[in-house]
Write a protein that holds these residues in place. Structure first.
Motif, PDB file in Angstrom:
ATOM      1  N   THR A 116      -5.172   4.239  -2.018  1.00 41.76           N
ATOM      2  CA  THR A 116      -4.583   2.907  -1.896  1.00 41.76           C
ATOM      3  C   THR A 116      -5.382   2.037  -0.940  1.00 41.76           C
ATOM      4  O   THR A 116      -5.617   0.853  -1.219  1.00 41.76           O
ATOM      5  CB  THR A 116      -3.125   3.012  -1.401  1.00 41.76           C
ATOM      6  OG1 THR A 116      -2.366   3.801  -2.322  1.00 41.76           O
ATOM      7  CG2 THR A 116      -2.495   1.642  -1.289  1.00 41.76           C
ATOM      8  N   CYS A 117      -5.816   2.609   0.180  1.00 43.19           N
ATOM      9  CA  CYS A 117      -6.602   1.840   1.148  1.00 43.19           C
ATOM     10  C   CYS A 117      -7.906   1.349   0.535  1.00 43.19           C
ATOM     11  O   CYS A 117      -8.295   0.187   0.717  1.00 43.19           O
ATOM     12  CB  CYS A 117      -6.880   2.689   2.389  1.00 43.19           C
ATOM     13  SG  CYS A 117      -5.429   3.062   3.391  1.00 43.19           S
ATOM     14  N   THR A 118      -8.594   2.212  -0.174  1.00 39.33           N
ATOM     15  CA  THR A 118      -9.870   1.806  -0.772  1.00 39.33           C
ATOM     16  C   THR A 118      -9.666   0.810  -1.906  1.00 39.33           C
ATOM     17  O   THR A 118     -10.519  -0.054  -2.147  1.00 39.33           O
ATOM     18  CB  THR A 118     -10.624   3.031  -1.316  1.00 39.33           C
ATOM     19  OG1 THR A 118      -9.830   3.702  -2.314  1.00 39.33           O
ATOM     20  CG2 THR A 118     -10.952   3.997  -0.207  1.00 39.33           C
ATOM     21  N   THR A 119      -8.519   0.894  -2.597  1.00 36.93           N
ATOM     22  CA  THR A 119      -8.262  -0.022  -3.707  1.00 36.93           C
ATOM     23  C   THR A 119      -7.834  -1.392  -3.207  1.00 36.93           C
ATOM     24  O   THR A 119      -8.352  -2.424  -3.663  1.00 36.93           O
ATOM     25  CB  THR A 119      -7.167   0.550  -4.631  1.00 36.93           C
ATOM     26  OG1 THR A 119      -7.581   1.825  -5.115  1.00 36.93           O
ATOM     27  CG2 THR A 119      -6.918  -0.374  -5.820  1.00 36.93           C
ATOM     28  N   LEU A 120      -6.886  -1.443  -2.258  1.00 41.70           N
ATOM     29  CA  LEU A 120      -6.430  -2.724  -1.730  1.00 41.70           C
ATOM     30  C   LEU A 120      -7.538  -3.483  -1.015  1.00 41.70           C
ATOM     31  O   LEU A 120      -7.589  -4.707  -1.052  1.00 41.70           O
ATOM     32  CB  LEU A 120      -5.260  -2.508  -0.762  1.00 41.70           C
ATOM     33  CG  LEU A 120      -3.854  -2.462  -1.353  1.00 41.70           C
ATOM     34  CD1 LEU A 120      -2.831  -2.223  -0.254  1.00 41.70           C
ATOM     35  CD2 LEU A 120      -3.526  -3.736  -2.109  1.00 41.70           C
ATOM     36  N   GLY A 151       0.819  -1.205   0.000  1.00 37.78           N
ATOM     37  CA  GLY A 151       0.000   0.000   0.000  1.00 37.78           C
ATOM     38  C   GLY A 151       0.851   1.252   0.000  1.00 37.78           C
ATOM     39  O   GLY A 151       0.582   2.211  -0.729  1.00 37.78           O
ATOM     40  N   PHE A 152       1.909   1.258   0.821  1.00 35.08           N
ATOM     41  CA  PHE A 152       2.810   2.404   0.873  1.00 35.08           C
ATOM     42  C   PHE A 152       3.510   2.597  -0.465  1.00 35.08           C
ATOM     43  O   PHE A 152       3.603   3.721  -0.984  1.00 35.08           O
ATOM     44  CB  PHE A 152       3.828   2.196   1.982  1.00 35.08           C
ATOM     45  CG  PHE A 152       4.788   3.345   2.149  1.00 35.08           C
ATOM     46  CD1 PHE A 152       4.337   4.607   2.492  1.00 35.08           C
ATOM     47  CD2 PHE A 152       6.152   3.159   1.966  1.00 35.08           C
ATOM     48  CE1 PHE A 152       5.219   5.673   2.652  1.00 35.08           C
ATOM     49  CE2 PHE A 152       7.045   4.205   2.115  1.00 35.08           C
ATOM     50  CZ  PHE A 152       6.580   5.460   2.457  1.00 35.08           C
ATOM     51  N   ALA A 153       4.003   1.488  -1.037  1.00 37.05           N
ATOM     52  CA  ALA A 153       4.682   1.572  -2.333  1.00 37.05           C
ATOM     53  C   ALA A 153       3.726   2.041  -3.431  1.00 37.05           C
ATOM     54  O   ALA A 153       4.082   2.868  -4.281  1.00 37.05           O
ATOM     55  CB  ALA A 153       5.273   0.212  -2.703  1.00 37.05           C
ATOM     56  N   GLY A 179      -4.502  -6.722  -4.021  1.00 36.58           N
ATOM     57  CA  GLY A 179      -5.496  -6.727  -2.951  1.00 36.58           C
ATOM     58  C   GLY A 179      -6.286  -8.020  -2.922  1.00 36.58           C
ATOM     59  O   GLY A 179      -6.493  -8.619  -1.863  1.00 36.58           O
ATOM     60  N   LEU A 180      -6.693  -8.495  -4.091  1.00 36.72           N
ATOM     61  CA  LEU A 180      -7.435  -9.752  -4.166  1.00 36.72           C
ATOM     62  C   LEU A 180      -6.564 -10.922  -3.736  1.00 36.72           C
ATOM     63  O   LEU A 180      -7.012 -11.823  -3.030  1.00 36.72           O
ATOM     64  CB  LEU A 180      -7.942  -9.964  -5.598  1.00 36.72           C
ATOM     65  CG  LEU A 180      -9.058  -9.025  -6.064  1.00 36.72           C
ATOM     66  CD1 LEU A 180      -9.342  -9.237  -7.544  1.00 36.72           C
ATOM     67  CD2 LEU A 180     -10.328  -9.247  -5.244  1.00 36.72           C
ATOM     68  N   GLY A 181      -5.284 -10.917  -4.171  1.00 33.24           N
ATOM     69  CA  GLY A 181      -4.385 -12.016  -3.823  1.00 33.24           C
ATOM     70  C   GLY A 181      -4.106 -12.089  -2.334  1.00 33.24           C
ATOM     71  O   GLY A 181      -4.153 -13.172  -1.734  1.00 33.24           O
TER      72      GLY A 181
END
Length: 220
Positions: free
Chosen positions: A158-162, A129-131, A188-190
């Protein structure tokens, strides 16, 4: 029995150095992206650190490729290693290997193994997420028509996407930013699958062992 092959010995010897290299790579990249007022000598130092860390990943990949003796087949059968070599920021995805190893384990269920997968997956999500936030912010903050203007916006996106929520209030508009978005969705799915899959597998093994014990007591 512990695997004592040359490949496994090399992996054990390089695990910590490569982990340090990935942190240095991420730190150098973050400094170049976030420290807008950094003087040029320090920016050059960050660039050297980033490329030096990247070189270690390339050397590690080349050594393991040579040890495998598989030729070009190694690239096809070790896609994750190839991806991590090209993009060191994705190194946390190697948690997938730990998940696969746990899935292949039989016998008495051990919560510690599954907990490790879940902890590693959580840490991987934070690092990725940071990257991802850095990469998107780097591409988007100065782009015309962009709504990701600050690093805080990038972290929120990033938070909402992951988490696969995707509110849609902030979205990347540049081609590279959207490419990063696709990668973040897949990651995120993985990672979510690794956590839920590990917990489900542990529960199934617990129930299976309990059923076997109950049947054995019934036969007695």
């Amino acid at each position: 029995m512990e695997d004592d092959s040359p490949q496994e010995r090399w992996r054990r010897r390089t695990e910590i150095p490569l982990a340090v290299a990935s942190i240095l790579f991420l730190g150098a990249y973050a400094a170049r992206v976030l420290a807008h007022g950094m003087s040029y000598p320090w920016r050059d130092i960050c660039l050297v650190v980033a490329f030096g860390s990247w070189a270690l990943f390339v050397v590690d990949y080349a050594v393991r490729w040579r040890m495998s003796g598989l030729g070009l087949k190694y690239v096809r059968t070790h896609g994750l290693d190839t991806l991590v070599m090209l993009l060191p920021l994705l190194r946390p995805l190697r948690v997938v290997r730990l998940y696969e190893a746990v899935q292949l384990r039989h016998g008495e269920p051990r919560l510690s193994l599954y907990a490790r997968v879940m902890v590693y997956a959580g840490m991987s999500a934070v690092l990725l997420g940071f990257a991802g936030a850095l990469a998107v912010y780097h591409q988007e903050h100065a782009a015309p028509g962009a709504n990701i203007r600050t690093f805080g916006d990038a972290v929120w996106w990033t938070c909402t996407t992951l988490s696969t929520v995707g509110y849609g209030d902030t979205t990347p508009v540049t081609p590279v930013g959207r490419l990063v978005a696709v990668g973040m969705m897949a990651c995120g799915l993985g990672l979510l699958g690794a956590v839920t899959g590990s917990f489900s597998s542990w529960l199934i093994q617990v129930f299976t062992v309990e059923d076997d014990k109950r049947e054995e007591r019934g036969r007695r």
